[in-house]
Design a protein around this motif. Structure first.
Motif, mmCIF file in Angstrom:
data_model
loop_
_atom_site.group_PDB
_atom_site.id
_atom_site.type_symbol
_atom_site.label_atom_id
_atom_site.label_comp_id
_atom_site.label_asym_id
_atom_site.label_seq_id
_atom_site.Cartn_x
_atom_site.Cartn_y
_atom_site.Cartn_z
ATOM 1 N N VAL A 49 0.836 -1.209 0.000
ATOM 2 C CA VAL A 49 0.000 0.000 0.000
ATOM 3 C C VAL A 49 0.869 1.257 0.000
ATOM 4 O O VAL A 49 0.413 2.344 0.347
ATOM 5 N N LYS A 50 2.126 1.072 -0.371
ATOM 6 C CA LYS A 50 3.024 2.225 -0.487
ATOM 7 C C LYS A 50 2.492 3.175 -1.554
ATOM 8 O O LYS A 50 1.608 2.794 -2.342
ATOM 9 N N ALA A 51 3.058 4.373 -1.582
ATOM 10 C CA ALA A 51 2.663 5.386 -2.569
ATOM 11 C C ALA A 51 1.151 5.587 -2.564
ATOM 12 O O ALA A 51 0.488 5.532 -3.602
ATOM 13 N N ALA A 53 -1.221 3.698 -1.548
ATOM 14 C CA ALA A 53 -1.896 2.527 -2.128
ATOM 15 C C ALA A 53 -1.952 2.669 -3.654
ATOM 16 O O ALA A 53 -3.009 2.570 -4.268
ATOM 17 N N TYR A 54 -0.767 2.889 -4.228
ATOM 18 C CA TYR A 54 -0.633 3.040 -5.681
ATOM 19 C C TYR A 54 -1.630 4.086 -6.198
ATOM 20 O O TYR A 54 -2.236 3.924 -7.256
ATOM 21 N N GLY A 55 -1.783 5.151 -5.411
ATOM 22 C CA GLY A 55 -2.647 6.252 -5.825
ATOM 23 C C GLY A 55 -4.105 6.093 -5.442
ATOM 24 O O GLY A 55 -4.908 7.002 -5.661
ATOM 25 N N SER A 146 19.789 -5.955 -6.695
ATOM 26 C CA SER A 146 20.868 -4.980 -6.441
ATOM 27 C C SER A 146 20.315 -3.626 -5.998
ATOM 28 O O SER A 146 20.810 -2.577 -6.409
ATOM 29 N N ARG A 147 19.273 -3.679 -5.180
ATOM 30 C CA ARG A 147 18.679 -2.435 -4.689
ATOM 31 C C ARG A 147 19.013 -2.274 -3.214
ATOM 32 O O ARG A 147 19.586 -1.276 -2.803
ATOM 33 N N LEU A 148 18.661 -3.268 -2.420
ATOM 34 C CA LEU A 148 18.933 -3.234 -0.983
ATOM 35 C C LEU A 148 19.368 -4.631 -0.552
ATOM 36 O O LEU A 148 18.995 -5.634 -1.173
ATOM 37 N N ASN A 216 6.053 -11.047 -5.471
ATOM 38 C CA ASN A 216 5.233 -9.875 -5.788
ATOM 39 C C ASN A 216 3.989 -10.373 -6.542
ATOM 40 O O ASN A 216 3.757 -11.586 -6.629
ATOM 41 N N SER A 217 3.218 -9.467 -7.115
ATOM 42 C CA SER A 217 1.966 -9.899 -7.770
ATOM 43 C C SER A 217 2.227 -10.939 -8.854
ATOM 44 O O SER A 217 1.564 -11.978 -8.911
ATOM 45 N N ALA A 218 3.185 -10.644 -9.728
ATOM 46 C CA ALA A 218 3.411 -11.542 -10.868
ATOM 47 C C ALA A 218 3.834 -12.921 -10.387
ATOM 48 O O ALA A 218 3.357 -13.943 -10.893
ATOM 49 N N SER A 365 1.522 0.668 -15.569
ATOM 50 C CA SER A 365 0.352 1.201 -14.859
ATOM 51 C C SER A 365 0.735 1.700 -13.469
ATOM 52 O O SER A 365 0.129 2.637 -12.951
ATOM 53 N N TYR A 366 1.753 1.098 -12.859
ATOM 54 C CA TYR A 366 2.198 1.532 -11.529
ATOM 55 C C TYR A 366 2.455 3.044 -11.523
ATOM 56 O O TYR A 366 2.086 3.751 -10.583
ATOM 57 N N GLU A 367 3.149 3.510 -12.573
ATOM 58 C CA GLU A 367 3.552 4.918 -12.604
ATOM 59 C C GLU A 367 2.342 5.823 -12.835
ATOM 60 O O GLU A 367 2.212 6.886 -12.228
HETATM 61 C C1 LIG Z 1 9.623 -5.017 -1.961
HETATM 62 C C2 LIG Z 1 8.356 -5.038 -2.724
HETATM 63 N N1 LIG Z 1 7.491 -6.040 -2.529
HETATM 64 C C3 LIG Z 1 6.321 -6.113 -3.208
HETATM 65 C C4 LIG Z 1 5.966 -5.141 -4.112
HETATM 66 C C5 LIG Z 1 4.688 -5.271 -4.856
HETATM 67 O O1 LIG Z 1 4.953 -5.410 -6.230
HETATM 68 P P1 LIG Z 1 3.743 -5.611 -7.261
HETATM 69 O O2 LIG Z 1 2.987 -4.347 -7.261
HETATM 70 O O3 LIG Z 1 4.428 -5.884 -8.553
HETATM 71 O O4 LIG Z 1 2.959 -6.765 -6.757
HETATM 72 C C6 LIG Z 1 6.844 -4.078 -4.339
HETATM 73 C C7 LIG Z 1 6.482 -3.045 -5.312
HETATM 74 O O5 LIG Z 1 7.243 -2.600 -6.115
HETATM 75 C C8 LIG Z 1 8.057 -4.032 -3.632
HETATM 76 O O6 LIG Z 1 8.935 -3.029 -3.815
#
Ligand SMILES: Cc1ncc(COP(=O)(O)O)c(C=O)c1O
Length: 382
Positions: A49-51, A53-55, A146-148, A216-218, A365-367
Motif C-alpha cells: 500500500v506504499k505510494a 496505495a498506488y494512488g 541490487s537495490r537493498l 510480488n503480484s506476478a 500502470s504503476y507509474e
Molecule cells: C519489496 C516489494 N514487494 C512487493 C511489491 C509489490 O509489487 P507488485 O505491485 O508488482 O505486486 C513491491 C512493489 O514494487 C516491492 O517493492
C-alpha cells in the motif's frame, strides 16, 4: 479546522467541476479474493500500500483490506507506516526500506512497525536507537535486484547478529524479484535458488525464520513455488498486471480506479486550426473540440500528448495537441451537441485501460496510478 493536505479541499469545491478518481473498494476486495484463491491455506498476504496505495488512497484501502483478511501491509516511508497506525490499522506493517534517523526508529518501534534489515550498519543503527519495545526486523536478501540488502551467503551472519541484541527480533527474511512478469523464467529461477540458498544457510546456522516471503503480484500468479509463508501483492490488488503474460494467467481481476474529468468548454474550429502549445496538432478538418479539466499537474501525463484518448458517452475521443498543466483538448467532431459539464473517462471502467495507456509511452500502470496527484479527490465506491 484541521490542516488539509488537499490544496482544493479548503476552498469551495464542486466535484462536478473537477477530475475525480472513483476507487471501487469492492473491486480491490474481489482482487484480494482472487489472489487468496491461488494460495495454499495458511499462506498470508502482505498488501503493498506504499505510494498512497498506488494512488488509490492509503487509509481507505488498508482499512478495507484489513477487514478482508490481509495480515500485513508493505509501505515505503515512515510516514506511511505511522499513518496506518494512526488510522487504527492493527495488522503487521513492514517498512520495505531502511531507516537512518534514531528518532524515527524509536517512533516506528513504538508503533510496532517492522523494519527492513539490509546490512550490519543498519543493524547497528537499530540496536543503538532508544527502543521502547522490541523491534522486529526482516532481512532483505539481495538475490539479483541490487537495490537493498546483502547476498544470500551473508544472510546467516546477519541473522545471528540480530539474535545478539536483546531488543531486536528477527521477524522474517525476504527477497524481491526483478523479472517475475517475464515469460522467460530463467532470472526468477536463479533468484529463487539464491533465496533457497539463504534459507538453507539460516537453517544450518540454527536460525528460525518466522516469515519467509518473496513473491510480488506476478510471482504470486506465475510462481506458486515462490509463495513461502506470505506473498506481497501490489498491482494485482488494484486490478492490473505488469505484463500480458501474467494477465493471460489471471484474467479475473478488475481495475479498481476510474478517472473522470469534466468538459469545461466546447467550440467549433476550422480545418488547419492549431491546438495547444507548439501547435503539434492542427485540425485535419472542420471539427468540434472540447476542453477537459485535467492535466499533468493532476497526474495525467504530458507524454500522453498524441497518444491518449478518453471515453465520452462511451465513444472514443482522441486527446489532441499538448496536454497542459490543468487542461487538455479532445476532438469530439463525431459527437453531437457536446456540452460543458459532461464527463469523460480518462482511464478505468468504460474508458481506456490504464495499463495500455501507460505502455503507449513506455511506462507501466504503476507509474500512472501512483502518479495521480493530491489535487484529484478520491471518491470511494463499493
Ligand atoms: C519489496 C516489494 N514487494 C512487493 C511489491 C509489490 O509489487 P507488485 O505491485 O508488482 O505486486 C513491491 C512493489 O514494487 C516491492 O517493492
Amino acid at each position: 479546522m484541521p490542516q488539509l493536505q488537499d490544496p482544493g479541499a479548503t476552498a469551495a469545491r464542486d466535484l462536478a467541476e473537477e477530475p475525480v478518481a472513483y476507487v471501487d473498494l469492492a473491486a480491490i476486495e474481489h482482487n484480494l479474493a482472487v489472489v487468496k484463491g491461488r494460495l495454499a491455506p495458511g499462506t498470508k498476504v502482505l498488501a503493498a500500500v506504499k505510494a498512497d496505495a498506488y494512488g488509490h488512497g492509503l487509509v481507505p484501502v488498508a482499512r478495507r483490506l484489513e477487514r478482508a483478511g490481509v495480515a500485513w501491509f508493505g509501505v515505503a516511508t515512515p510516514g506511511e507506516a505511522l499513518a496506518l497506525r494512526e488510522a487504527g490499522v492493527e495488522a503487521g506493517v513492514l517498512l520495505l526500506g531502511p531507516v537512518r534517523s534514531p528518532e524515527l526508529i524509536t517512533r516506528l518501534a513504538d508503533a510496532r512497525v517492522a523494519l527492513t534489515l539490509t546490512d550490519h550498519a543498519a543493524l547497528e543503527r537499530y540496536a543503538a536507537a532508544d527502543l521502547p519495545r522490541p523491534l522486529e526486523l526482516q532481512i532483505d536478501v539481495d538475490t539479483g535486484m541490487s537495490r537493498l540488502g546483502l547476498p544470500a551467503a551473508a544472510t546467516p551472519a546477519l541473522a545471528l547478529a540480530v539474535a545478539r541484541h536483546p531488543k531486536l527480533r528477527l521477524g522474517g527474511v525476504w527477497t524481491h524479484f526483478t523479472d517475475s512478469d517475464d515469460p522467460d523464467p530463467s532470472t526468477t529461477r536463479r533468484q529463487l535458488e539464491a533465496f533457497e540458498a539463504a534459507l538453507a544457510g539460516l537453517a544450518r546456522a540454527g536460525v528460525e525464520v518466522p516469515l519467509r516471503h518473496a513473491a510480488n503480484s506476478a510471482a504470486t500468479i506465475a510462481y506458486p513455488e515462490a509463495h513461502y509463508d506470505m506473498v506481497r501483492a501490489g498491482i494485482v490488488l488494484y486490478g492490473h498486471h505488469g505484463s500480458d503474460w501474467v494477465a493471460r494467467q489471471e484474467p479475473r481481476v478488475r481495475p479498481a480506479m476510474r478517472l473522470e474529468a469534466p468538459v469545461t468548454f466546447v467550440k467549433r474550429v476550422a480545418a488547419g486550426t492549431p491546438v495547444s502549445y507548439g501547435a503539434l496538432w492542427r485540425a485535419p478538418r472542420d471539427t468540434t473540440l472540447a476542453t477537459v479539466r485535467i492535466g499533468y499537474a493532476d497526474g495525467y501525463p504530458r507524454q500522453l500528448t498524441g497518444r491518449g484518448w478518453v471515453s465520452l458517452r462511451g465513444q472514443r475521443c482522441d486527446v489532441v495537441g499538448r496536454v497542459c498543466m490543468d487542461q487538455l483538448m479532445i476532438d469530439v467532431g463525431h459527437l453531437d451537441g457536446v456540452e460543458p459539464g459532461e464527463r469523460v473517462v480518462l482511464w478505468g471502467e468504460g474508458g481506456p485501460d490504464a495499463e495500455a495507456l501507460a505502455r503507449s509511452f513506455g511506462t507501466v500502470s504503476y507509474e500512472l496510478l501512483s502518479g495521480l496527484g493530491p489535487r484529484v479527490p478520491r471518491v470511494y465506491l463499493g
